[in-house]
Write an enzyme that holds these catalytic residues in place. Structure first.
Site, mmCIF file in Angstrom:
data_model
loop_
_atom_site.group_PDB
_atom_site.id
_atom_site.type_symbol
_atom_site.label_atom_id
_atom_site.label_comp_id
_atom_site.label_asym_id
_atom_site.label_seq_id
_atom_site.Cartn_x
_atom_site.Cartn_y
_atom_site.Cartn_z
ATOM 1 N N PRO A 11 0.851 -1.190 0.000
ATOM 2 C CA PRO A 11 0.000 0.000 0.000
ATOM 3 C C PRO A 11 0.887 1.241 0.000
ATOM 4 C CG PRO A 11 0.083 -0.970 2.208
ATOM 5 C CD PRO A 11 0.843 -1.891 1.295
ATOM 6 N N ALA A 13 0.471 5.409 -0.335
ATOM 7 C CA ALA A 13 -0.338 6.617 -0.520
ATOM 8 C C ALA A 13 0.284 7.494 -1.594
ATOM 9 C CB ALA A 13 -0.436 7.385 0.794
ATOM 10 N N GLN A 65 -7.101 -0.718 1.976
ATOM 11 C CA GLN A 65 -6.501 -0.389 3.280
ATOM 12 C C GLN A 65 -7.223 0.773 3.974
ATOM 13 O OE1 GLN A 65 -2.671 1.567 4.150
ATOM 14 N NE2 GLN A 65 -2.026 -0.392 5.040
ATOM 15 N N CYS A 95 1.544 3.987 9.384
ATOM 16 C CA CYS A 95 1.803 5.295 8.763
ATOM 17 C C CYS A 95 2.489 6.239 9.755
ATOM 18 C CB CYS A 95 0.518 5.932 8.241
ATOM 19 S SG CYS A 95 0.861 7.527 7.461
ATOM 20 N N LYS A 134 -1.332 -4.216 9.230
ATOM 21 C CA LYS A 134 0.065 -3.907 8.882
ATOM 22 C C LYS A 134 0.688 -3.106 10.014
ATOM 23 C CE LYS A 134 2.841 -2.042 5.055
ATOM 24 N NZ LYS A 134 3.058 -0.589 5.219
ATOM 25 N N ASN A 195 8.075 -7.088 5.292
ATOM 26 C CA ASN A 195 8.162 -5.859 4.500
ATOM 27 C C ASN A 195 9.349 -5.000 4.946
ATOM 28 O OD1 ASN A 195 6.623 -2.692 4.750
ATOM 29 N ND2 ASN A 195 7.248 -3.575 2.812
ATOM 30 N N GLY A 196 10.022 -4.460 3.942
ATOM 31 C CA GLY A 196 11.109 -3.536 4.195
ATOM 32 C C GLY A 196 12.363 -3.916 3.432
ATOM 33 N N GLY A 219 7.745 -2.231 -1.518
ATOM 34 C CA GLY A 219 7.335 -0.828 -1.532
ATOM 35 C C GLY A 219 8.151 -0.015 -2.515
ATOM 36 N N ARG A 220 9.094 0.781 -1.983
ATOM 37 C CA ARG A 220 9.786 1.772 -2.799
ATOM 38 C C ARG A 220 10.586 1.180 -3.953
ATOM 39 N NH1 ARG A 220 12.992 3.899 1.951
ATOM 40 N NH2 ARG A 220 12.664 1.692 2.419
HETATM 41 C C1 LIG Z 1 5.401 7.294 -0.550
HETATM 42 C C2 LIG Z 1 4.991 6.191 0.402
HETATM 43 C C3 LIG Z 1 3.654 5.984 0.701
HETATM 44 C C4 LIG Z 1 3.258 4.977 1.574
HETATM 45 N N1 LIG Z 1 1.926 4.789 1.837
HETATM 46 C C5 LIG Z 1 1.544 3.779 2.659
HETATM 47 C C6 LIG Z 1 0.163 3.530 2.906
HETATM 48 O O1 LIG Z 1 -0.732 4.202 2.390
HETATM 49 N N2 LIG Z 1 -0.144 2.498 3.732
HETATM 50 C C7 LIG Z 1 0.816 1.721 4.326
HETATM 51 O O2 LIG Z 1 0.491 0.801 5.076
HETATM 52 N N3 LIG Z 1 2.111 1.933 4.096
HETATM 53 C C8 LIG Z 1 2.495 2.940 3.272
HETATM 54 N N4 LIG Z 1 3.821 3.108 3.006
HETATM 55 C C9 LIG Z 1 4.793 2.143 3.553
HETATM 56 C C10 LIG Z 1 5.057 1.017 2.570
HETATM 57 O O3 LIG Z 1 3.889 0.264 2.347
HETATM 58 C C11 LIG Z 1 6.170 0.099 3.095
HETATM 59 O O4 LIG Z 1 5.771 -0.389 4.343
HETATM 60 C C12 LIG Z 1 7.493 0.820 3.261
HETATM 61 O O5 LIG Z 1 7.787 1.624 2.138
HETATM 62 C C13 LIG Z 1 8.630 -0.176 3.503
HETATM 63 O O6 LIG Z 1 8.825 -1.021 2.390
HETATM 64 P P1 LIG Z 1 10.035 -0.757 1.362
HETATM 65 O O7 LIG Z 1 11.306 -0.702 2.178
HETATM 66 O O8 LIG Z 1 9.969 -1.905 0.398
HETATM 67 O O9 LIG Z 1 9.761 0.573 0.713
HETATM 68 C C14 LIG Z 1 4.233 4.128 2.176
HETATM 69 C C15 LIG Z 1 5.573 4.341 1.858
HETATM 70 C C16 LIG Z 1 5.971 5.344 1.007
HETATM 71 C C17 LIG Z 1 7.433 5.525 0.689
#
Ligand SMILES: Cc1cc2nc3c(=O)[nH]c(=O)nc-3n(C[C@H](O)[C@H](O)[C@H](O)COP(=O)(O)O)c2cc1C
Length: 316
Positions: A11, A13, A65, A95, A134, A195-196, A219-220
């Site tokens: 997810p 945003a 979500q 968040c 989450k 995740n991460g 995610g990113r």
């Molecule tokens: C721009 C952005 C928006 C995000 N929006 C949400 C969200 O709406 N809901 C959520 O649970 N996590 C959100 N996250 C967190 C990601 O889902 C994820 O947990 C986090 O980026 C870690 O994973 P990664 O290291 O693969 O990026 C967001 C992260 C980023 C960078």
């Protein structure tokens, strides 16, 4: 709750809208998530919020979500989600954004476990579809409590628990703690989604092996690089990951733009796609200049011309 495979699209945003989800799905994501959706905004029938949870014409599995804290809003909001087709609801307790945390929502719930448990209970009781949660590792380094929270939450009837291995005060910096994910896996009986820091094609397979989690969430790493999903699936299938050419990147950027404009209209679609288009072209020659040009473009036609000209320059 069913997922198609072990590599899920997180997810996000401002990112994981319908256009993004369709692309993630095309790349083979085992499930996709909507952006976080405010329970209050839904209950107050905010039109923009309804658009965030529009999952029409999309193939599942899709987690819708929700964020909030108060059963008085979470219960009706979750029911509205189900009325609108949600078949899986995920609760955001991660968040870190100040405007969310100051309302006691998102990651702030990790500071108030009892409020969090009541919220999860309310969601599970409100709807018949699976509810997942989450979590982060904790609120800050001095209050790492994901183990105890996950243990209690699994007893409330959730279908799975996702764990982002960072505390709230880390936001997105520092390395995600996979060890804590492994500890949650060893403590709970429901499936855990790790995740991460999935950045490389081999990372999902490594996280699955190192933590024992049932699925991973990207995610990113997928920003401007949805191929990361397919590459991780390839490694899991013991195949060679395939990397996109600049031509394929531009083609995907154009497709992403087309989808965004189709679903959001040209004005909003163009504005929202600027940052994502810049991610697609990141490593090309002259990417910095193109980024500036993209940021000034006001319509789809200009963006298409800019991207095509950029591609021509790569060839020359
Ligand atoms: C721009 C952005 C928006 C995000 N929006 C949400 C969200 O709406 N809901 C959520 O649970 N996590 C959100 N996250 C967190 C990601 O889902 C994820 O947990 C986090 O980026 C870690 O994973 P990664 O290291 O693969 O990026 C967001 C992260 C980023 C960078």
């Amino acid at each position: 709750m069913q997922i198609d495979n072990q590599v899920l699209a997180a997810p996000l945003a401002g990112i994981s809208d319908k256009a993004f989800r369709l692309i993630a799905k095309e790349m083979g994501a085992g499930a996709v998530y909507t952006e976080m959706i405010s329970d209050k905004a839904l209950v107050y029938r905010n039109q923009k919020t309804f658009e965030l949870m529009d999952i029409q014409d999309e193939e599942g599995p899709i987690a819708v979500q929700i964020f909030g804290r108060d059963p008085e809003f979470l219960t009706p909001a979750a029911r509205i989600m189900v009325e609108r087709g949600a078949q899986w609801i995920d609760f955001n307790m991660g968040c870190p954004a100040p405007k969310v945390v100051k309302n006691g929502e998102g990651a702030a719930l990790m500071k108030e476990p009892d409020v969090a448990y009541r919220a999860v209970e309310a969601l599970v009781n409100a709807v018949d579809v699976p509810v997942t949660v989450k979590l982060r590792k904790g609120f800050d380094v001095s209050s790492v409590n994901v183990l105890s929270m996950a243990k209690t939450i699994q007893g409330l009837g959730v279908a799975a628990i996702a764990v982002h291995g960072r505390t709230r005060d880390q936001f997105y910096s520092g390395q995600a703690d996979w060890q804590v994910i492994a500890e949650v896996v060893s403590r709970v009986d429901v499936p855990v989604i790790g995740n991460g820091d999935i950045w490389e094609p081999t990372d999902a397979s490594r996280m699955l092996a190192e933590t024992g989690c049932q699925a991973v969430m990207i995610g990113r790493g997928s920003f401007g690089n949805p191929w990361l999903i397919r590459q991780n699936l390839a490694v899991l299938a013991q195949e060679k990951p395939v990397f996109p050419t600049m031509e394929e990147k531009i083609a995907m950027a154009l497709k992403h733009l087309r989808l965004a404009v189709h679903y959001k209209g040209e004005r909003v679609g163009v504005r929202e796609m600027r940052k994502q288009l810049s991610w697609y072209i990141k490593n090309g020659t002259g990417a910095a200049r193109l980024r500036d040009e993209i940021n000034q473009a006001e319509d789809e036609k200009t963006l298409i011309a800019l991207l095509n000209a950029f591609l021509e320059r790569q060839k020359g």
